[in-house]
Design a protein around this motif. Structure first.
Motif, PDB file in Angstrom:
ATOM      1  N   PRO A 194       0.835  -1.223   0.000  1.00 43.21           N
ATOM      2  CA  PRO A 194       0.000   0.000   0.000  1.00 43.21           C
ATOM      3  C   PRO A 194       0.860   1.259   0.000  1.00 43.21           C
ATOM      4  O   PRO A 194       1.122   1.859   1.052  1.00 43.21           O
ATOM      5  CB  PRO A 194      -0.821  -0.148   1.286  1.00 43.21           C
TER       6      PRO A 194
ATOM      7  N   GLU B  70       0.502   1.020  12.725  1.00 44.71           N
ATOM      8  CA  GLU B  70      -0.715   1.088  13.539  1.00 44.71           C
ATOM      9  C   GLU B  70      -1.740   0.054  13.087  1.00 44.71           C
ATOM     10  O   GLU B  70      -2.488  -0.503  13.906  1.00 44.71           O
ATOM     11  CB  GLU B  70      -1.300   2.496  13.463  1.00 44.71           C
ATOM     12  N   ALA B  71      -1.778  -0.230  11.790  1.00 40.24           N
ATOM     13  CA  ALA B  71      -2.680  -1.276  11.295  1.00 40.24           C
ATOM     14  C   ALA B  71      -2.272  -2.642  11.836  1.00 40.24           C
ATOM     15  O   ALA B  71      -3.123  -3.467  12.185  1.00 40.24           O
ATOM     16  CB  ALA B  71      -2.675  -1.278   9.769  1.00 40.24           C
TER      17      ALA B  71
ATOM     18  N   GLN C 296       1.484   4.476   9.656  1.00 41.82           N
ATOM     19  CA  GLN C 296       0.109   4.011   9.459  1.00 41.82           C
ATOM     20  C   GLN C 296       0.071   2.498   9.279  1.00 41.82           C
ATOM     21  O   GLN C 296      -0.825   1.820   9.796  1.00 41.82           O
ATOM     22  CB  GLN C 296      -0.506   4.707   8.243  1.00 41.82           C
ATOM     23  N   LEU C 297       1.038   1.954   8.556  1.00 37.01           N
ATOM     24  CA  LEU C 297       1.127   0.505   8.405  1.00 37.01           C
ATOM     25  C   LEU C 297       1.389  -0.177   9.751  1.00 37.01           C
ATOM     26  O   LEU C 297       0.834  -1.240  10.052  1.00 37.01           O
ATOM     27  CB  LEU C 297       2.249   0.143   7.424  1.00 37.01           C
TER      28      LEU C 297
ATOM     29  N   GLU D  44       0.271   4.196  -0.765  1.00 40.20           N
ATOM     30  CA  GLU D  44      -0.364   5.469  -0.397  1.00 40.20           C
ATOM     31  C   GLU D  44      -0.339   5.700   1.111  1.00 40.20           C
ATOM     32  O   GLU D  44      -0.707   6.778   1.585  1.00 40.20           O
ATOM     33  CB  GLU D  44      -1.815   5.476  -0.892  1.00 40.20           C
ATOM     34  N   GLN D  45       0.126   4.680   1.898  1.00 40.79           N
ATOM     35  CA  GLN D  45       0.170   4.838   3.353  1.00 40.79           C
ATOM     36  C   GLN D  45       1.599   5.021   3.840  1.00 40.79           C
ATOM     37  O   GLN D  45       2.542   4.481   3.257  1.00 40.79           O
ATOM     38  CB  GLN D  45      -0.446   3.610   4.030  1.00 40.79           C
ATOM     39  N   CYS D  46       1.755   5.761   4.921  1.00 41.67           N
ATOM     40  CA  CYS D  46       3.079   5.962   5.524  1.00 41.67           C
ATOM     41  C   CYS D  46       3.415   4.785   6.437  1.00 41.67           C
ATOM     42  O   CYS D  46       2.545   4.005   6.830  1.00 41.67           O
ATOM     43  CB  CYS D  46       3.105   7.268   6.315  1.00 41.67           C
TER      44      CYS D  46
END
Length: 423
Positions: free
Chosen positions: A352, A362-363, A359-360, A354-356
């Motif tokens: 992905p 935290e997912a 953010q990855l 488009e994600q920093c």
């Protein structure tokens, strides 16, 4: 068909398989015999069988000495100054020797050595064998020395170690009287090869020649006493001093010559490996052939087959370009090179973009909050704990006036705090 096999017991057995087919099993304990003894036994049995058929008396000449005479001589020899001379040589030759030849294995080495094994066949064609023998004649070395040099090169290249020790059995029958005597004479030599400088074939052969001749000149000291004198670090996971054996069988027992019988050898399969690798070779009908035995706890058959391929490549290079440095020889086959450089590097995966990174992360915290994220020494952080500590640090930095894209130096001791700071 009469068939013979020699290994571990002390009792002859004749099995009737059919009206005209028999299986003759003669097993001998290694503590009372060696490979040389087996050849003597075959010769004497053939002679006695033929004499029995014709009603002759025992045609074998009386022995000049018994094995007990040899044992007494050896005990006397090793009690004097000769013992110290031999011990001094081995202590110097094996000083600061590597504890382990750390070959890449398919599985981690067990805490205690496992002796289950298997083998991969090896054959060097007649043309190559003839070229190798010609090279030996030119350089004043034996086939054993040349094959040892090639095998040592492979082991050094595969392990990445320049200090390689290979075990080799020696007949240890220096006295002419022992040549016709059955018994356990064989000794084991620890042959140390120095690969620290790039050597070509001619240079390596001369080094190996000197090593082998010096070891053979000091072969009387039993190997167990060599180990005792050198006193290497012991580990139940592997044998001391060396973990790879190379056995070259000089004697060819030949075919049995028994009147009225067609004899074929029977070689039972024993799934045993005393060492990590055991290369056993001999020359038959103009070809060098044998097996590369291996410990199944460490290696897969495909790995050992690749090592056999490496040995073929090195031997071909030795006869084709003897003045070329062996370290420059490309041992990989085309398929293996493609696998290492291309197949294993096909690591592209959906991502992905488009994600920093945060953010990855935290997912991942949301997916596995209690799973272990960081381990250091005796300390561990779960994904939730790591995320919480990173957030606390972020709010502290914001309170100090840090804004996005501003650089913040991290200067801490190696610990999980580094990961916290990076996040």
């Amino acid at each position: 068909v009469a068939v013979t096999g020699v290994q571990t017991c002390a009792l002859p057995i004749l099995l009737t398989l059919d009206n005209n087919e028999y299986l003759f099993l003669l097993t001998q304990h290694h503590i009372i015999s060696d490979g040389w003894s087996c050849a003597l036994l075959q010769k004497e049995l053939s002679t006695l069988y033929q004499a029995y058929l014709t009603g002759e008396e025992n045609p074998l000449p009386p022995l000049t000495i018994q094995y007990s005479d040899y044992a007494a001589w050896q005990r006397e020899y090793l009690a004097g100054a000769s013992l110290q001379h031999q011990a001094d040589y081995w202590q110097a030759a094996l000083a600061e020797a590597p504890v382990l030849l750390d070959l890449p294995t398919d599985r981690p080495r067990p805490a205690q050595q496992c002796f289950t094994g298997d083998g991969v066949p090896l054959c060097i064609d007649t043309a190559t064998t003839q070229k190798l023998k010609m090279l030996c004649q030119q350089q004043g070395v034996t086939l054993f020395m040349l094959l040892l040099a090639a095998w040592g090169t492979v082991l050094s290249r595969v392990s990445g170690q320049s200090d390689v020790i290979i075990g080799a059995p020696s007949a240890n029958r220096e006295q002419p009287e022992t040549e016709s005597l059955m018994g356990f004479f064989v000794n084991t030599l620890a042959l140390r090869l120095d690969m620290s400088t790039p050597l070509n074939t001619l240079e390596l052969l001369q080094q190996v020649r000197g090593t082998v001749l010096a070891a053979q000149a000091h072969q009387t000291l039993p190997f167990e006493q060599v180990v005792e004198r050198v006193n290497p670090p012991r580990n139940l996971a592997h044998t001391p001093l060396f973990q790879v054996m190379f056995a070259w069988q000089e004697q060819d027992n030949g075919a049995w010559q028994l009147p009225g019988l067609e004899v074929q050898p029977f070689k039972p399969h024993y799934p045993v490996a005393k060492f990590d690798l055991e290369l056993q070779l001999s020359e038959h009908n103009g070809e060098i052939s044998g097996t590369l035995g291996y410990a199944t706890a460490l290696f897969d058959p495909t790995t050992v087959q690749r090592q056999v391929g490496y040995l073929h490549v090195i031997l071909q290079a030795m006869v084709a370009e003897p003045t070329r440095a062996l370290s420059a020889v490309d041992m990989l086959s085309a398929s293996e090179r493609a696998q290492q450089l291309e197949s294993w590097n096909r690591t592209a995966a959906p991502y992905p973009a488009e994600q920093c990174l945060h953010q990855l992360f935290e997912a991942q915290v949301a997916r596995t909050p209690s799973a272990t994220a960081v381990v250091y020494a005796e300390h561990a952080l779960s994904y939730t704990e790591l995320n919480a500590q990173a957030n606390r640090l972020a709010h502290r930095l914001i309170a100090e006036g840090v804004v996005p894209d501003q650089r913040v130096v991290i200067c801490v001791a190696r610990s999980p705090v580094i990961i916290v700071g990076l996040l």
